[in-house]
Motif scaffolding. Structure first.
Motif, PDB file in Angstrom:
ATOM      1  N   THR A   1       0.827  -1.204   0.000  1.00 38.19           N
ATOM      2  CA  THR A   1       0.000   0.000   0.000  1.00 38.19           C
ATOM      3  C   THR A   1       0.863   1.256   0.000  1.00 38.19           C
ATOM      4  O   THR A   1       0.476   2.261  -0.581  1.00 38.19           O
ATOM      5  N   THR A   2       2.036   1.207   0.627  1.00 37.57           N
ATOM      6  CA  THR A   2       2.942   2.359   0.637  1.00 37.57           C
ATOM      7  C   THR A   2       3.459   2.630  -0.780  1.00 37.57           C
ATOM      8  O   THR A   2       3.540   3.775  -1.202  1.00 37.57           O
ATOM      9  N   ALA A   3       3.785   1.587  -1.489  1.00 40.33           N
ATOM     10  CA  ALA A   3       4.260   1.741  -2.869  1.00 40.33           C
ATOM     11  C   ALA A   3       3.157   2.301  -3.752  1.00 40.33           C
ATOM     12  O   ALA A   3       3.404   3.149  -4.625  1.00 40.33           O
ATOM     13  N   LEU A   4       1.928   1.844  -3.529  1.00 41.60           N
ATOM     14  CA  LEU A   4       0.797   2.322  -4.313  1.00 41.60           C
ATOM     15  C   LEU A   4       0.529   3.804  -4.031  1.00 41.60           C
ATOM     16  O   LEU A   4       0.284   4.590  -4.955  1.00 41.60           O
ATOM     17  N   LYS A   5       0.609   4.196  -2.765  1.00 44.38           N
ATOM     18  CA  LYS A   5       0.438   5.597  -2.401  1.00 44.38           C
ATOM     19  C   LYS A   5       1.525   6.458  -3.033  1.00 44.38           C
ATOM     20  O   LYS A   5       1.262   7.550  -3.546  1.00 44.38           O
ATOM     21  N   ALA A   6       2.769   5.972  -3.004  1.00 45.83           N
ATOM     22  CA  ALA A   6       3.891   6.712  -3.591  1.00 45.83           C
ATOM     23  C   ALA A   6       3.686   6.869  -5.099  1.00 45.83           C
ATOM     24  O   ALA A   6       3.968   7.930  -5.666  1.00 45.83           O
ATOM     25  N   LEU A   7       3.182   5.820  -5.742  1.00 49.70           N
ATOM     26  CA  LEU A   7       2.927   5.873  -7.180  1.00 49.70           C
ATOM     27  C   LEU A   7       1.858   6.916  -7.507  1.00 49.70           C
ATOM     28  O   LEU A   7       2.015   7.695  -8.450  1.00 49.70           O
ATOM     29  N   PHE A   8       0.791   6.965  -6.723  1.00 51.03           N
ATOM     30  CA  PHE A   8      -0.260   7.960  -6.939  1.00 51.03           C
ATOM     31  C   PHE A   8       0.264   9.387  -6.704  1.00 51.03           C
ATOM     32  O   PHE A   8      -0.080  10.308  -7.436  1.00 51.03           O
ATOM     33  N   ILE A   9       1.111   9.559  -5.708  1.00 53.86           N
ATOM     34  CA  ILE A   9       1.681  10.885  -5.437  1.00 53.86           C
ATOM     35  C   ILE A   9       2.568  11.329  -6.586  1.00 53.86           C
ATOM     36  O   ILE A   9       2.480  12.467  -7.054  1.00 53.86           O
ATOM     37  N   VAL A  10       3.410  10.440  -7.078  1.00 56.37           N
ATOM     38  CA  VAL A  10       4.287  10.765  -8.204  1.00 56.37           C
ATOM     39  C   VAL A  10       3.459  11.086  -9.449  1.00 56.37           C
ATOM     40  O   VAL A  10       3.747  12.047 -10.169  1.00 56.37           O
ATOM     41  N   ALA A  11       2.425  10.298  -9.705  1.00 59.33           N
ATOM     42  CA  ALA A  11       1.558  10.543 -10.868  1.00 59.33           C
ATOM     43  C   ALA A  11       0.850  11.888 -10.729  1.00 59.33           C
ATOM     44  O   ALA A  11       0.733  12.649 -11.702  1.00 59.33           O
ATOM     45  N   GLY A  12       0.388  12.211  -9.516  1.00 60.63           N
ATOM     46  CA  GLY A  12      -0.270  13.501  -9.285  1.00 60.63           C
ATOM     47  C   GLY A  12       0.682  14.667  -9.481  1.00 60.63           C
ATOM     48  O   GLY A  12       0.330  15.679 -10.100  1.00 60.63           O
ATOM     49  N   LEU A  13       1.902  14.542  -8.967  1.00 63.20           N
ATOM     50  CA  LEU A  13       2.895  15.605  -9.145  1.00 63.20           C
ATOM     51  C   LEU A  13       3.248  15.793 -10.619  1.00 63.20           C
ATOM     52  O   LEU A  13       3.409  16.914 -11.087  1.00 63.20           O
ATOM     53  N   PHE A  14       3.361  14.694 -11.347  1.00 59.99           N
ATOM     54  CA  PHE A  14       3.653  14.773 -12.777  1.00 59.99           C
ATOM     55  C   PHE A  14       2.528  15.473 -13.521  1.00 59.99           C
ATOM     56  O   PHE A  14       2.770  16.327 -14.380  1.00 59.99           O
ATOM     57  N   LEU A  15       1.292  15.149 -13.167  1.00 58.85           N
ATOM     58  CA  LEU A  15       0.138  15.776 -13.806  1.00 58.85           C
ATOM     59  C   LEU A  15       0.095  17.278 -13.518  1.00 58.85           C
ATOM     60  O   LEU A  15      -0.133  18.083 -14.425  1.00 58.85           O
ATOM     61  N   VAL A  16       0.340  17.667 -12.284  1.00 57.50           N
ATOM     62  CA  VAL A  16       0.371  19.085 -11.924  1.00 57.50           C
ATOM     63  C   VAL A  16       1.483  19.802 -12.682  1.00 57.50           C
ATOM     64  O   VAL A  16       1.291  20.892 -13.217  1.00 57.50           O
ATOM     65  N   TYR A  17       2.660  19.183 -12.768  1.00 62.51           N
ATOM     66  CA  TYR A  17       3.786  19.771 -13.507  1.00 62.51           C
ATOM     67  C   TYR A  17       3.412  20.000 -14.964  1.00 62.51           C
ATOM     68  O   TYR A  17       3.663  21.067 -15.517  1.00 62.51           O
ATOM     69  N   LYS A  18       2.810  19.001 -15.580  1.00 65.43           N
ATOM     70  CA  LYS A  18       2.429  19.131 -16.994  1.00 65.43           C
ATOM     71  C   LYS A  18       1.388  20.227 -17.200  1.00 65.43           C
ATOM     72  O   LYS A  18       1.450  20.966 -18.174  1.00 65.43           O
ATOM     73  N   LEU A  19       0.431  20.334 -16.311  1.00 68.43           N
ATOM     74  CA  LEU A  19      -0.604  21.356 -16.448  1.00 68.43           C
ATOM     75  C   LEU A  19      -0.041  22.764 -16.285  1.00 68.43           C
ATOM     76  O   LEU A  19      -0.471  23.693 -16.959  1.00 68.43           O
ATOM     77  N   ILE A  20       0.921  22.918 -15.410  1.00 74.54           N
ATOM     78  CA  ILE A  20       1.475  24.251 -15.152  1.00 74.54           C
ATOM     79  C   ILE A  20       2.491  24.656 -16.208  1.00 74.54           C
ATOM     80  O   ILE A  20       2.440  25.759 -16.746  1.00 74.54           O
ATOM     81  N   PHE A  21       3.421  23.777 -16.523  1.00 70.87           N
ATOM     82  CA  PHE A  21       4.559  24.160 -17.351  1.00 70.87           C
ATOM     83  C   PHE A  21       4.445  23.810 -18.824  1.00 70.87           C
ATOM     84  O   PHE A  21       5.321  24.138 -19.609  1.00 70.87           O
ATOM     85  N   SER A  22       3.399  23.156 -19.241  1.00 66.83           N
ATOM     86  CA  SER A  22       3.306  22.810 -20.662  1.00 66.83           C
ATOM     87  C   SER A  22       2.246  23.632 -21.374  1.00 66.83           C
ATOM     88  O   SER A  22       1.632  23.181 -22.325  1.00 66.83           O
ATOM     89  N   ALA A  23       2.028  24.852 -20.907  1.00 68.34           N
ATOM     90  CA  ALA A  23       1.086  25.737 -21.598  1.00 68.34           C
ATOM     91  C   ALA A  23       1.612  25.987 -23.003  1.00 68.34           C
ATOM     92  O   ALA A  23       2.799  26.246 -23.196  1.00 68.34           O
ATOM     93  N   LYS A  24       0.746  25.923 -23.972  1.00 68.04           N
ATOM     94  CA  LYS A  24       1.181  26.103 -25.356  1.00 68.04           C
ATOM     95  C   LYS A  24       1.641  27.531 -25.578  1.00 68.04           C
ATOM     96  O   LYS A  24       0.922  28.473 -25.297  1.00 68.04           O
TER      97      LYS A  24
END
Length: 113
Positions: free
Chosen positions: A2-25
């Motif tokens: 469950t710790t690995a799964l939580k870490a995976l969700f956190i990393v995926a969430g951070l990646f999604l936030v990064y893409k939304l903020i810094f990949s503006a066209k």
């Protein structure tokens, strides 16, 4: 497990936030001019000569250290560094030849004979 799964969700969430903020066209950069203490240090792109001369004069007079950039993202937009006084930015915008950059450019490279 469950710790690995939580870490995976956190990393995926951070990646999604990064893409939304810094990949503006961003649009196509038409030109960019860099000034340092009133002198043009570098430039790239196609700059109309009259506009370049007038920008150089303003930068020299005001001793500007800034960047002036034009982008096309549907329409043409002029960007000037935030450290420039608003009155100077307005003066530069008033001189900018929007009609020169907004007209359709004919691409001769794809014409067939």
């Amino acid at each position: 497990m469950t710790t690995a799964l939580k870490a995976l969700f956190i990393v995926a969430g951070l990646f999604l936030v990064y893409k939304l903020i810094f990949s503006a066209k961003k649009g196509l950069t038409l030109f960019e001019m860099h000034f340092k203490e009133g002198r043009l240090t570098s430039h790239k792109g196609k700059i109309q000569q009259k506009f370049e001369r007038e920008c150089r004069a303003i930068a020299k007079q005001e001793k500007l250290t800034c960047t002036v950039r034009a982008e096309r993202n549907g329409d043409v937009r002029l960007h000037v560094s935030a450290n420039v006084p608003e009155s100077t930015i307005q003066h530069i915008r008033n001189m900018f030849p929007f009609e020169y950059y907004e007209k359709k450019q004919v691409d001769n490279s794809r014409q067939t004979g």
